[in-house]
Each structure stands twice: as C-alpha cells, then as structure tokens.
Design an enzyme around this catalytic site. Structure first.
Site, short mmCIF file in Angstrom:
data_model
loop_
_atom_site.label_atom_id
_atom_site.label_comp_id
_atom_site.label_asym_id
_atom_site.label_seq_id
_atom_site.Cartn_x
_atom_site.Cartn_y
_atom_site.Cartn_z
N CYS A 169 0.83 -1.22 0.00
CA CYS A 169 0.00 0.00 0.00
C CYS A 169 0.86 1.27 0.00
O CYS A 169 0.37 2.35 -0.29
CB CYS A 169 -0.92 0.04 1.22
SG CYS A 169 -2.00 -1.39 1.34
N ALA B 220 -7.51 -20.66 1.62
CA ALA B 220 -7.06 -19.53 0.79
C ALA B 220 -7.55 -18.23 1.41
O ALA B 220 -8.63 -18.18 2.00
CB ALA B 220 -7.55 -19.67 -0.64
#
Lengths: 562, 562
Positions: free
Chosen positions: A42, A298
């Site tokens: 980010c 996942a």
C-alpha cells in the site's frame, strides 16, 4: 503438523505469525515468490512519489525476523509451482538456484494475491510501461523517473530532476485506488499527468455522481482526466518517448505509463490443484477460508468474499480483510472456531488534500442486484463547528433500507474529518446499525473536531425524517414535472439560480404561501436542503404536496443527469 | 397548544426548532436569561485565545432568525423566575424593562443549563477572577487581558500586548475540559499559566494513569500543573495583582484567574416548582425527558441522565446529548414515541497538538460501583502505517467485561488520528459491541490514515487474546512477586531497564528457556507488550506460568503505582 503457506505478504504473513503463537510445535514453511515478505504494497505509490523516501521503510518484517522470532521456515524467491492434493504435496522452485523440491503438508494456505491486469495490447511491453505491485516495481519506476535518457543511465534522484531529458509527461491508465494515488504522486514529482479510464467514472467503489467530484478535484489539481476511453495500444513516438493510443483514436504522449486497470486473482496454482473457482474468478472459500479441499485454505486478494451487506460473492482486494482472513485460518488450523463475517469494502484514499472513502454497498451495486428497497440522502455538513477555524465541507451520501432503516452504505469525501466519519459508518454497518441508531449515536464533539450534532448523527436525523414521512425527498435526476420553489435569499440566487423556479425566501413563505399551486407537487430548493426541509414541513402541514430536493444546490452540479 | 421553553442555547434551541418543524400550529415561546440564544459556548475558550477572532462568530442563530424563520416568539434578557405547576403558568422577568409578566403554558421545557461553581471563598469577588460560560464572560476576559492597567482602560487587543502592564500570569483553577482549554488558550496569548486542581488528576473522565500523560504533556508545554491542592482564597498583592491562596498554604501570583472547577445544574426554578431533583443534584427526568410533572420537561446540563453503560444516574454536561434531548422533547410533545437512550460520556478535548478523548465508562467509575467483572488493556499503536510520514503513537486504554466481552469504555490520547478511533469506539459502545466485534470490524485503511489492522481492531485482538486465556495479563501496579523476564534487545535495555528483570531477547528465548524458573509466575516485559505476547505464548505452551505486562515499558511510567 506441517503447514505450508504460499505467499508471504498480508494474509500469508499474518497467518504464519498467528499460527506460531497458537501452536509452538507446528512446522511452518512460508514461501514467497518475490524477494520480500511482509512488505507494504500500500505504500508503493508514496515511495514513487517520494514521501516515503527509503525503500527499506517498506519492508515491514524480514525473512530473518520470521526465522528468528517466529521459528518459521521462511523462503523468498521461492515459487509454488504445483500442488498434488491427493498426495498432499507441493512443488517449490527456488528462483535463485533453479532447484525444484517437493514438500509434504498437512495443511496448505494459499495467499498468492492478485496480479495487475496487463492486457495483451500492441506495444504493452515497450520500455517505460509499468505496473505497481511489488517493491521492485516501485524501484524500476523511480529509476525510470530519475534516469537521464540522453546518457541512458540512472542519475542521482535528487540532483538533476529538472533536466530536459527527464520524464515529464505521465499517463496513468485506470482510475481506481492505485491509479489515483499514482497520479497524485507523479504530480508531486513534477510530472504532467493524464489519467485514462475506460469507465464513465474514477473510483469504481463510489457512485458515479460522487466520483464526479473526485474527477473535478483532480482536474483542479492539474490532472487531465479522460473518462469513457479505453487504451488500445502503445507506440514509440518519433522523439523516442511513448504514445498511449486510445479506443476513441487519441494519442497521448507519455514519457512513462502506469498501468493500474485493476488486479486479477492469482488462481493458476489453485486451478492446477482442481480447487473450485468462483464465478467472479477468485478462489471459492467457506467462512472458515477452506477451499473445496478441506486441507487447503485460501485468503486475501486471490479469493472471492461474501459481501457483508448484500451477501453476494465479490472480489474486494483490501489489506485489512486479508490480514483478518489470515488470522482466521491460523485459528481454524489450531482447532478454534473462527469465522469470517464477510467484507464491507471499507476503503479510503488520499488525493492531494482530499480524502475519498466508502463503506458498505453503493447505489450502483444495489441497482445491479435489482434491489429497490433503499433510499439515499446527500449531505454537506461542516467537518467541525463552522465558527472554529479550518472547517471544511464534507460531502456525504448515505444509503439505507426503506423497509427497516438498516444502514447499507456510506460515501464520504472532503478535506477534513473524513476518516472520523467513514469509520463511524463502518463500525455502524458492522454492528447492523439502523438510521435510528445513527440519529442517537454519541460521537466526540469539541469545536476543532465536530459539531454537537455530528455529521453522522445528522445523516441519521435526515434519514429518519425521510422514512417517517416528515420529509419526502426527491433528487436532481428525478424532478419530473414538479413545481420548483427556491427558498433561498435573493443574494444567493444572484450567484446561481434554477431556471423556472419561483423564489420565496424562507422567512416570507408563511405569508406568501398563496402564491403556490395546490394541485402540483412542490419541489423545494435551498443551498444544502436544510431550509428547504423547514419549508417542506410548513408546506406539508398546510396541506401542500411537497418534497425536498436532497442536498439542495450543493447536489445540483454533480447529481443532475448529464 | 402553547409551549414555553426556558433557555435558548443547546437543548432549548434544538427543541424549539424541531417542535416548529413538527407542529406548524403550536405557539412557541423561548426565553433566554442572557443576551444571546443559540451561542457557541464550546467556542468561548478559543475566542479568548484568539483563534476564533470575532465574537459574532459565536452567535450560531439569532433571536431574529428564530422569529423570522421559525415563527417562534424568542425573547432574550428574559428570565423565568417562578412556575406554578397547578395553574400551568410561568412568571417571566424582562431584564431590560424590569417588567414581570405571567404566561400560561400547555407544555413547559426547562433547559436552564448549569452554572460555573463559584465557591464563597475569601476574595472570590476581586476584579480579575472570571468564569467562562457566556459570551459576555469571554468578552470580559478578553478586555481584562487587553487592558493597560496603568491607564486603567481597554486598549487595542493587538497593539500593546507586550507592555509591562498587561496581564502576564494566569492561574486556572480546575483541570476539566474548560480548565484545560483555557490554560492552552492563555498560553497561546503569551501568558504564564498555572493550573491548580484539587483532585489527584486533571480531566476527571479519564482514569488517573491516563491523566498522568496529559499532565506531563501540559508541563512540557509550559503549564505549571499543581495537583492535590484546593484553592483557599484570593487576595490583592502589594503590587496590585492577585494572589491565589491554596489549601496547602501556597500563594500563586496571578494577573488573571479563571475559575473552572466545574458546573452545577441550574435547579432553582425546578425546585421552586416542586419538581423532583435527583441525588446528584440534577433535575430528575424519565427517558422521554418528563420531569416529575408530566407537563414539564427538562433537558441539557440541568438534568441527571442515565449512564448508557452502567445504568446509574449521572451528571454529564455535554452539548451533543443536550441537543438530542431537545429533539426528543419536541417529538414527545408532538405526540411521537421518542426515547433517550442515556449518555455515554463521549468527549474530546484539544490541548496543543494533542487530543484527549474518552467514551463509555472509566475504570474509576467501575471501582466506585464495586464492579469487578472487567479487564483492561493498554495499547500504543501508531496512528497510521509507521512507514508513512507523520505517524504518531496513540495511547489507548480499553475496558471490557470479563464475563461476556462487552466493550465498556475507551480512552484515547495522541497527536494524530484520535477522533477517528474514539468515534469507532463510541459507535461500538452505542451498538452494544463486544471485543469480538472490534476484532472483526472493518475500518478504513490507507497508509496516511491507519494500518491494515487498525488500532481499534488491534484492541479487539488483544482483548480477545486476554479473554481466551491466550495471553494472561498483569499490570505494572500489580506485579506481586512474579519473576520478571525482559525480552527486549540489549540496546533497548541500555536506555531504560527494569531492576531485577532477567534479559533474554525474544529470538533467544526458545534456546535459553532453561534459565527460567518453573515454580514462579513469569511476568514478561518488552517495549509495547507485543514481543512479550509472543514470549508469553511460547512460555505457556512450554508449560510455564506466564503473564504479559500490559503495554510493556510504554505503560511503565504512567501505570506504575506512584
């Protein structure tokens, strides 16, 4: 028990650390294809822009830390290339040595993330076209921006930034978070920036009329925003720089191109293992993050999540949810009863001095679902008490259920106090809040921070007035053949007026009410819809049919149909 | 129907405007003792300090606006002097003309506020001693600060501020919101400020160990903070200035004194009407704001409210609740079914670059109630991603129920991102949130605004670890005879170490675990309690008895017993 985690950034790293805390004995192997684990993706646009100066600042936790502090076998430059779910093995390739090895697992966690979409357009591989996903990506962009093209070498980043040969014109393709952040950061570096977006708006999580304001703000800050135009290809110009060719036939000169048209879940490995993939292209998981193979989990940008508000499957690649999902997998592997609640899509983005934020569902998504059980309001309150210096106007859109008042979503823009409000809305949605709760919520107030009726309270009050029938509402894109009544003062009309509207300033309304038609719906206008609300109340009680136009003149320029 | 509203500021003005919107026909009379209605009393300290320059900025709505826009008979300088509940009449005195009149009401709303406490101390009436409640109060303080005492006249506020005769030394008596705000604003005006507080802490809504940090911060910014010392009186010094005499025998020289030792509900009128007064001295109301007379309502600082968390009656004078109570009364008078939920005590205060905030219950109050079903945690997270410039440490204390995880209260201090967090906690408490909800909440994150695990999430995660038994916790004031283990690096110990603690850096813990006693409780220390948490997890799983010391070294200086 041996647990292998594929992907060492947000979700994977979070899972690995938590699992070690819960289970000191588990054998944990975390592999990462790239050279770094747990890096701050980010932060990449800000590293390019220079506000994060050092690349090393982006490396939140190192391979060594995972080894020493967490006793986790952590391997970078190590790619998972295939899974045998029957044998419970995974094949790993060391990108440094080229060596391929097979490891057995008891539990496997996939956190491969999502890859920037890079369509096979003509010229896409020309030098100077970049994506922004990894630390090396940011490094390559910086090097390109700092190069002296005449000498074809990398120069000191801060010495010759104004020489003729430096990149001067940038094209950013894609108007999502990364596109906006990159556009701003390239402006900060002194480039002339064009942003090209195929859709009719930037920031897809926002509704279009809210995105309008973002586009205007970007334009005001010198970014050329081109909407409704896709990229058709790239070519080298005569002068040696690039040209970005669009579907409408334009050619935008560029010394650097940033591709930021979105990401696609990395599902190759999951597919090769025969795991179920959802309709939106992400790995399908249950609320404990199990894939269709109970020993394979996942998390993160590679999966589809349930939208917290709509219950629909969605791709919502955000760091916060990825981290929480990683923790949940660790809990589940350690035998605990943890469940993921779904993703609200709370997000926030800085663009120059402004902040763009949203949480919950947008009107666009409700429309796509054919959901008509909602109402919307627009508000333009001050970020804090108007009499205290520095107050700025907030622009707020709130969506709520007509049938029960449940808060569905909020979009907040402005130059002050945005994060305070979007987090109140976000927490409210998480807790199943109604507009009645918003009305009664007790938020922090002192003159530098808010108002006695905080914008979030105010949103609740307005919404309740609408649902109670105290304030029937309409919007600029749906005026029909109503009779327009403008209750502002003549001085205000001199600045901007609405053609065809009768002006009766609010203080005169009671005495001039005879001028209004009783057989038509009266649509009331003022600056922000507050005086129009008062007028609507008077009219309704006097037996007129009246509606307030949400947001008043402040809504007009971005909410009218264009 | 005729409704008379006594008091035209927060609660009264709010009630009047809402009632007009709901009932166009009601006859509404609002009387205000002072010269202004609907003024911004929260802004007074900033007007004294000069950041709000114009007095007129404080006048949010005028008498004229109430008349013209709301058709409300609004009278300033008009005091209600007695009520006859049987006759349903009220006696009003016009302070300009001296005229007394009697008005009949169908419904009466009392919103008289609370008056600054001004104890009958020797010298209390000497010139130069001020309270801060009204616009004229602020004006008189400004005039005093700007006077040239040699010439005994008011001078231009901005011309001669440095002349010898200007007030230079201020004493602020009382360390609550107003005291702190006044102290800061007087420092901004260049005065040397001493703050005297009778209690052992400033900011009573905070717990003492959190207030410690505020006191240090004020000291750092040049304010002399004197705790545990009450004011005994005032006298004129030989040089013509004031001296503030304290119970401990000190004499603090002062050119101006601000009395800010709290407020007392204005109940004289209510008492004269025989209305029930609560044990804490405020007017007793039900959850629809009815007093003991069903036709008389009361709102605002004059009433007792139910504490939202504890359910106990309390005096919590805040503008937000007053405004909401005013609305509720209007709704009830208009025949609607509105109820007040109680007051959380959400509040926020700016002091120099820092922000002090709290919501819900404090530990102090829980202790007073004999409530032991709670746990507390201290956290010191960054206000936003550490790698993005400008991140500051937040100081957070969170209280929650041991038995069910319900969030009870939060206190947040810091120089960045405080309002964002206290409002998340405030909304959470309003919605009956647990620490499990905090853990899963989805708050806004981008590097300039937060972290993927927001401090509010992080608080939830830590609290859940405590309640789950994953991280037994202790505190600096309760170490008992535990064995102290410090898992920081030697470089960190060189700066500050804990006497008697064994140092084993976290990465070495697994290999050196034999050095630790199995028969004693091991209390683990690090900087912020994060590495100590990892160490605690290792130790617990290896069969040791271990506890983390909440907040680590960052808690030590303010949470240790003093």
């Amino acid at each position: 028990m041996k647990v292998i985690i594929v992907g060492g950034v947000a979700g994977g790293a979070s899972c690995a650390a938590r699992l070690r805390r819960l289970d000191e004995k588990a054998e944990i192997l975390m592999v990462e294809r790239g050279p770094y684990v747990s890096y701050a993706n980010c932060g990449l646009p800000y590293h390019v822009g220079g506000s994060i100066e050092k690349e090393s600042s982006l490396l939140v936790a190192t391979e060594q830390l995972f080894r020493n502090q967490f006793a986790i076998d952590c391997r970078t430059n190590c790619e998972a290339i295939s899974i045998s779910p029957e044998k419970k093995t995974i094949e790993l390739k060391n990108h440094i040595t080229g060596e391929v090895s097979t490891e057995k697992y008891d539990k496997l966690v996939l956190s491969p993330g999502a890859a920037p979409i890079r369509p096979p357009l003509p010229g896409i591989d020309l030098p100077g076209i970049f994506s922004v996903r990894t630390v090396p990506d940011a490094r390559h962009i910086r090097e390109w921006l700092e190069r002296d093209s005449d000498r074809n070498e990398v120069t000191n980043p801060y010495s010759g930034i104004d020489t003729v040969s430096k990149p001067k014109r940038a094209v950013v393709v894609g108007g999502g978070f990364i596109g906006l952040e990159m556009a701003e950061n390239l402006v900060h570096r002194g480039l002339e920036v064009t942003l090209i977006e195929k859709l009719d708006q930037v920031m897809p999580p926002l509704d279009r009329e809210m995105a309008r304001l973002v586009e205007r703000y970007m334009t005001k800050h010198g970014i050329h925003v081109e909407l409704n135009d896709g990229v058709a290809g790239f070519r080298k110009s005569a002068k040696g720089s690039l040209e970005v060719l669009t579907e409408s036939g334009k050619a935008h000169p560029a010394d650097i191109v940033i591709m930021a048209i979105g990401v696609r879940p990395e599902t190759a490995l999951a597919k090769s293992a025969g795991l179920e993939i959802g309709k939106r292209g992400g790995i399908r998981v249950d609320d404990q993050m199990h894939t269709s193979d109970p020993d394979i989990f996942a998390v993160g940008d590679a999966i589809e999540v349930k939208d917290f508000v709509t219950g629909q499957w969605a791709l919502i690649p955000l760091a916060g949810p990825a981290n929480r999902q990683g923790r949940i997998v660790a809990d589940v592997i350690a035998g605990r009863n943890a469940h993921y609640r779904g993703t609200q899509g709370t997000s926030i983005c800085q663009i120059f001095d402004a902040t763009i934020s949203q949480t919950g569902v947008s009107e666009k998504v409700l429309k796509q679902l054919g959901d008509t059980d909602y109402e919307k309001i627009y508000l333009y309150p001050n970020s804090h008490a108007g009499y205290y210096p520095g107050a700025k106007m907030l622009i707020i859109k709130v969506l709520f259920r007509k049938s029960n008042g449940r808060l569905l979503g909020a979009q907040v823009l402005g130059e002050d106090g945005v994060a305070k409000r979007i987090d109140s809305f976000a927490m409210a949605i998480q807790m199943g809040c109604t507009i009645y709760d918003l009305e009664e919520s007790e938020l922090s107030y002192a003159p530098p921070y808010g108002s006695a009726k905080d914008p979030v309270n105010f949103a609740g009050m307005v919404a309740v007035d609408v649902l109670n029938g105290d304030m029937p509402l309409t919007h600029w894109d749906n005026l029909g053949d109503g009779f327009l009544l403008d209750v502002r003062n003549p001085q205000e009309l001199a600045v901007e007026s609405v053609p065809g509207a009768l002006n009766i300033p609010l203080p005169e309304l009671r005495s001039r009410i005879g001028e209004l038609p009783r057989d038509r719906e009266i649509l009331v206008i003022c600056r922000s819809a507050q005086r129009a609300y008062y007028a609507t109340r008077i009219l309704l009680q006097k037996g007129f049919k009246a509606k307030n136009i949400s947001g008043g003149m402040l809504s007009r320029s971005h909410c009218s149909q264009d």
